[in-house]
Every structure is written in structure tokens, then in C-alpha cells.
Motif scaffolding. Structure first.
Motif, PDB file in Angstrom:
ATOM      1  N   VAL A   1       0.824  -1.210   0.000  1.00 27.86           N
ATOM      2  CA  VAL A   1       0.000   0.000   0.000  1.00 27.86           C
ATOM      3  C   VAL A   1       0.856   1.256   0.000  1.00 27.86           C
ATOM      4  O   VAL A   1       0.375   2.331  -0.329  1.00 27.86           O
ATOM      5  CB  VAL A   1      -0.988   0.041   1.185  1.00 27.86           C
ATOM      6  N   LEU A   2       2.109   1.132   0.379  1.00 34.14           N
ATOM      7  CA  LEU A   2       3.017   2.277   0.392  1.00 34.14           C
ATOM      8  C   LEU A   2       3.817   2.278  -0.909  1.00 34.14           C
ATOM      9  O   LEU A   2       4.043   1.226  -1.495  1.00 34.14           O
ATOM     10  CB  LEU A   2       3.956   2.185   1.595  1.00 34.14           C
ATOM     11  N   PRO A   3       4.279   3.444  -1.344  1.00 35.42           N
ATOM     12  CA  PRO A   3       5.133   3.460  -2.538  1.00 35.42           C
ATOM     13  C   PRO A   3       6.371   2.588  -2.310  1.00 35.42           C
ATOM     14  O   PRO A   3       6.832   2.426  -1.185  1.00 35.42           O
ATOM     15  CB  PRO A   3       5.533   4.933  -2.674  1.00 35.42           C
ATOM     16  N   MET A   4       6.910   2.039  -3.372  1.00 34.94           N
ATOM     17  CA  MET A   4       8.041   1.115  -3.270  1.00 34.94           C
ATOM     18  C   MET A   4       9.239   1.716  -2.549  1.00 34.94           C
ATOM     19  O   MET A   4       9.977   1.016  -1.866  1.00 34.94           O
ATOM     20  CB  MET A   4       8.467   0.644  -4.665  1.00 34.94           C
ATOM     21  N   TRP A   5       9.448   3.006  -2.695  1.00 34.54           N
ATOM     22  CA  TRP A   5      10.619   3.634  -2.093  1.00 34.54           C
ATOM     23  C   TRP A   5      10.459   3.823  -0.584  1.00 34.54           C
ATOM     24  O   TRP A   5      11.445   3.907   0.138  1.00 34.54           O
ATOM     25  CB  TRP A   5      10.910   4.988  -2.749  1.00 34.54           C
ATOM     26  N   TYR A   6       9.236   3.879  -0.069  1.00 31.80           N
ATOM     27  CA  TYR A   6       9.038   4.210   1.341  1.00 31.80           C
ATOM     28  C   TYR A   6       9.646   3.167   2.286  1.00 31.80           C
ATOM     29  O   TYR A   6      10.422   3.524   3.183  1.00 31.80           O
ATOM     30  CB  TYR A   6       7.544   4.414   1.642  1.00 31.80           C
ATOM     31  N   PRO A   7       9.337   1.871   2.141  1.00 30.93           N
ATOM     32  CA  PRO A   7       9.959   0.899   3.052  1.00 30.93           C
ATOM     33  C   PRO A   7      11.478   0.867   2.944  1.00 30.93           C
ATOM     34  O   PRO A   7      12.170   0.671   3.938  1.00 30.93           O
ATOM     35  CB  PRO A   7       9.349  -0.446   2.637  1.00 30.93           C
ATOM     36  N   LYS A   8      12.002   1.071   1.720  1.00 29.06           N
ATOM     37  CA  LYS A   8      13.459   1.073   1.548  1.00 29.06           C
ATOM     38  C   LYS A   8      14.088   2.251   2.273  1.00 29.06           C
ATOM     39  O   LYS A   8      15.097   2.104   2.963  1.00 29.06           O
ATOM     40  CB  LYS A   8      13.810   1.108   0.065  1.00 29.06           C
ATOM     41  N   CYS A   9      13.484   3.420   2.114  1.00 33.79           N
ATOM     42  CA  CYS A   9      14.007   4.612   2.801  1.00 33.79           C
ATOM     43  C   CYS A   9      13.861   4.476   4.309  1.00 33.79           C
ATOM     44  O   CYS A   9      14.765   4.855   5.062  1.00 33.79           O
ATOM     45  CB  CYS A   9      13.283   5.865   2.311  1.00 33.79           C
ATOM     46  N   GLN A  10      12.730   3.930   4.759  1.00 30.22           N
ATOM     47  CA  GLN A  10      12.521   3.772   6.194  1.00 30.22           C
ATOM     48  C   GLN A  10      13.543   2.811   6.784  1.00 30.22           C
ATOM     49  O   GLN A  10      14.146   3.095   7.822  1.00 30.22           O
ATOM     50  CB  GLN A  10      11.104   3.273   6.470  1.00 30.22           C
ATOM     51  N   THR A  11      13.776   1.691   6.128  1.00 27.46           N
ATOM     52  CA  THR A  11      14.741   0.709   6.624  1.00 27.46           C
ATOM     53  C   THR A  11      16.151   1.281   6.639  1.00 27.46           C
ATOM     54  O   THR A  11      16.896   1.100   7.612  1.00 27.46           O
ATOM     55  CB  THR A  11      14.694  -0.560   5.754  1.00 27.46           C
ATOM     56  N   THR A  12      16.523   2.009   5.592  1.00 27.93           N
ATOM     57  CA  THR A  12      17.849   2.625   5.531  1.00 27.93           C
ATOM     58  C   THR A  12      18.015   3.664   6.629  1.00 27.93           C
ATOM     59  O   THR A  12      19.045   3.701   7.316  1.00 27.93           O
ATOM     60  CB  THR A  12      18.080   3.260   4.152  1.00 27.93           C
ATOM     61  N   ALA A  13      17.011   4.514   6.810  1.00 22.31           N
ATOM     62  CA  ALA A  13      17.081   5.549   7.847  1.00 22.31           C
ATOM     63  C   ALA A  13      17.155   4.933   9.235  1.00 22.31           C
ATOM     64  O   ALA A  13      17.940   5.385  10.080  1.00 22.31           O
ATOM     65  CB  ALA A  13      15.874   6.478   7.739  1.00 22.31           C
ATOM     66  N   VAL A  14      16.372   3.908   9.476  1.00 23.03           N
ATOM     67  CA  VAL A  14      16.396   3.233  10.784  1.00 23.03           C
ATOM     68  C   VAL A  14      17.780   2.649  11.049  1.00 23.03           C
ATOM     69  O   VAL A  14      18.324   2.781  12.151  1.00 23.03           O
ATOM     70  CB  VAL A  14      15.288   2.150  10.854  1.00 23.03           C
ATOM     71  N   ALA A  15      18.376   2.024  10.041  1.00 25.13           N
ATOM     72  CA  ALA A  15      19.710   1.439  10.213  1.00 25.13           C
ATOM     73  C   ALA A  15      20.757   2.512  10.471  1.00 25.13           C
ATOM     74  O   ALA A  15      21.604   2.372  11.365  1.00 25.13           O
ATOM     75  CB  ALA A  15      20.085   0.621   8.985  1.00 25.13           C
ATOM     76  N   LEU A  16      20.725   3.605   9.707  1.00 23.18           N
ATOM     77  CA  LEU A  16      21.718   4.674   9.873  1.00 23.18           C
ATOM     78  C   LEU A  16      21.583   5.377  11.221  1.00 23.18           C
ATOM     79  O   LEU A  16      22.584   5.644  11.891  1.00 23.18           O
ATOM     80  CB  LEU A  16      21.617   5.675   8.730  1.00 23.18           C
ATOM     81  N   VAL A  17      20.352   5.648  11.622  1.00 19.82           N
ATOM     82  CA  VAL A  17      20.149   6.304  12.915  1.00 19.82           C
ATOM     83  C   VAL A  17      20.521   5.348  14.048  1.00 19.82           C
ATOM     84  O   VAL A  17      21.066   5.775  15.069  1.00 19.82           O
ATOM     85  CB  VAL A  17      18.698   6.819  13.040  1.00 19.82           C
ATOM     86  N   GLY A  18      20.263   4.057  13.859  1.00 16.28           N
ATOM     87  CA  GLY A  18      20.692   3.070  14.857  1.00 16.28           C
ATOM     88  C   GLY A  18      22.201   3.030  15.006  1.00 16.28           C
ATOM     89  O   GLY A  18      22.727   2.939  16.115  1.00 16.28           O
ATOM     90  N   LEU A  19      22.920   3.105  13.880  1.00 23.33           N
ATOM     91  CA  LEU A  19      24.384   3.156  13.935  1.00 23.33           C
ATOM     92  C   LEU A  19      24.866   4.426  14.629  1.00 23.33           C
ATOM     93  O   LEU A  19      25.863   4.405  15.355  1.00 23.33           O
ATOM     94  CB  LEU A  19      24.966   3.067  12.527  1.00 23.33           C
ATOM     95  N   LEU A  20      24.175   5.531  14.406  1.00 20.39           N
ATOM     96  CA  LEU A  20      24.509   6.774  15.103  1.00 20.39           C
ATOM     97  C   LEU A  20      24.374   6.591  16.611  1.00 20.39           C
ATOM     98  O   LEU A  20      25.236   7.032  17.374  1.00 20.39           O
ATOM     99  CB  LEU A  20      23.614   7.915  14.613  1.00 20.39           C
TER     100      LEU A  20
END
Length: 188
Positions: free
Chosen positions: A131-150
Motif C-alpha cells: 500500500v506504500l510506494p516502493m521507495w518508502y519501506p526502503k528509505c525507512q529501513t535505511t534511515a532506521v539502520a543509519l540512525v541506529g548506527l549513530l
């Protein structure tokens, strides 16, 4: 404590969203209507869907805020004690505001961003990520990983600051006795 309470609340929201999503999908399958079509808009306004998506984002943000808070407490203890509860209240209000903006953005993205979202049934009632655009889960997962590394990097600095602070503090006689007997017992 207020920041840790917010962390617990966000974790609770994620748990509730995930539990509700499982119950919702179980009921759909039990009734045999899980293959019926629905619109992306009808999916994204379901509490299990938006609670799960938004709380994942908030969990990593709160983890970074807790990391920074711990760093301030360890590296600058005198300054940290003077900050008071108003500092924590501002952080909590800021994080809640980020969550509300993300929620409104999620709804707006689906409602206005997908031409068929409000009117065309195109997805099953199970409401998977389609139901979400294809880019949304990819961006969310990437952002979550990067902020987690921070957050991990900040905690490495907390460890370093703590070690540095402990070198500057002399050992009490109790600590010396414990260290001595620990050394003796380990080498017997």
C-alpha cells in the motif's frame, strides 16, 4: 526518567500496533475475507498499520535521544544536573511532534501521492507493504539502520567518557579491597 518513560511508551505503541495487526489479519483469515480488495487509503488509516510504521521511526529517534542524554550525564555531570526537567519535557514534545509530522506525512503521501489511493481497490485487506510506494519501506529501513548506527557511535563515546571520568576519580578503600580479593580469588 521522562525520556526513558517516552522510550517505554513508544515501545508499547509498537507492541500494540504489531499485536493489533496480527489480530486484524487473523480475524480476516478466519472470516475468509482476506483476499477482498481494498484501497491503499483504507489500509493506511488502520491503527495497526500506522502505529507499526510510525513507532519504528520513533523508536530509533528515541534511542538516539537516550544516547545523547547518557553522554551528557557522563561527560558533563555538573551541567547535566543543572538542565532540569524542562529540558526533558522539550525533548519529549519534540519527539511527539516528529511522530505527528511523520504520521501526517504518511497519510498525505498515500492520499495525494498515489493517484488511485482514495478510490480504486487495488490491494487485499491484509494490507501488506504494497500500500506504500516502493521507495518508502526502503528509505525507512535505511534511515532506521543509519540512525541506529549513530546511536551505537554515541554510546561508544559514552563508554569512552565514562572510562575517562573513572580515571580521574580515585578509588575508595572499599573498591581497593574488592579488587584485591577478586584478584586473589581468581588466581587461586
Amino acid at each position: 526518567m521522562l525520556i526513558i518513560a517516552l522510550k517505554a511508551a513508544v515501545d508499547f505503541l509498537y507492541g500494540v500496533g504489531t499485536l493489533l495487526l496480527g489480530v486484524y489479519r487473523g480475524i480476516l483469515m478466519a472470516q475468509g475475507v482476506h483476499t477482498d480488495l481494498t484501497t491503499p487509503w483504507q489500509c493506511v488509516i488502520l491503527p495497526p498499520i500506522f502505529l507499526s510504521n510510525i513507532s519504528v521511526q520513533l523508536m530509533v529517534i528515541v534511542n538516539v535521544v537516550v544516547s545523547i542524554d547518557r553522554y551528557m550525564a557522563v561527560a558533563y555531570p555538573a551541567k547535566y544536573r543543572l538542565m532540569g526537567i524542562s529540558y526533558a519535557k522539550k525533548l519529549v514534545i519534540g519527539i511527539i511532534s516528529i511522530g505527528l509530522v511523520a504520521l501526517i506525512g504518511l497519510w498525505a503521501m498515500v492520499y495525494f501521492g498515489m493517484a488511485y489511493a482514495p478510490i480504486t481497490p487495488a490491494f487485499t485487506r491484509m494490507c501488506t507493504n504494497a500500500v506504500l510506494p516502493m521507495w518508502y519501506p526502503k528509505c525507512q529501513t535505511t534511515a532506521v539502520a543509519l540512525v541506529g548506527l549513530l546511536s551505537v557511535a554515541i554510546y561508544a563515546n559514552v563508554f569512552t567518557a565514562y572510562r575517562s571520568a573513572m580515571k580521574n576519580v580515585g578509588q575508595t578503600s572499599t573498591q581497593q579491597v574488592i579488587r584485591f580479593f577478586t584478584f586473589v580469588c581468581l588466581h587461586l
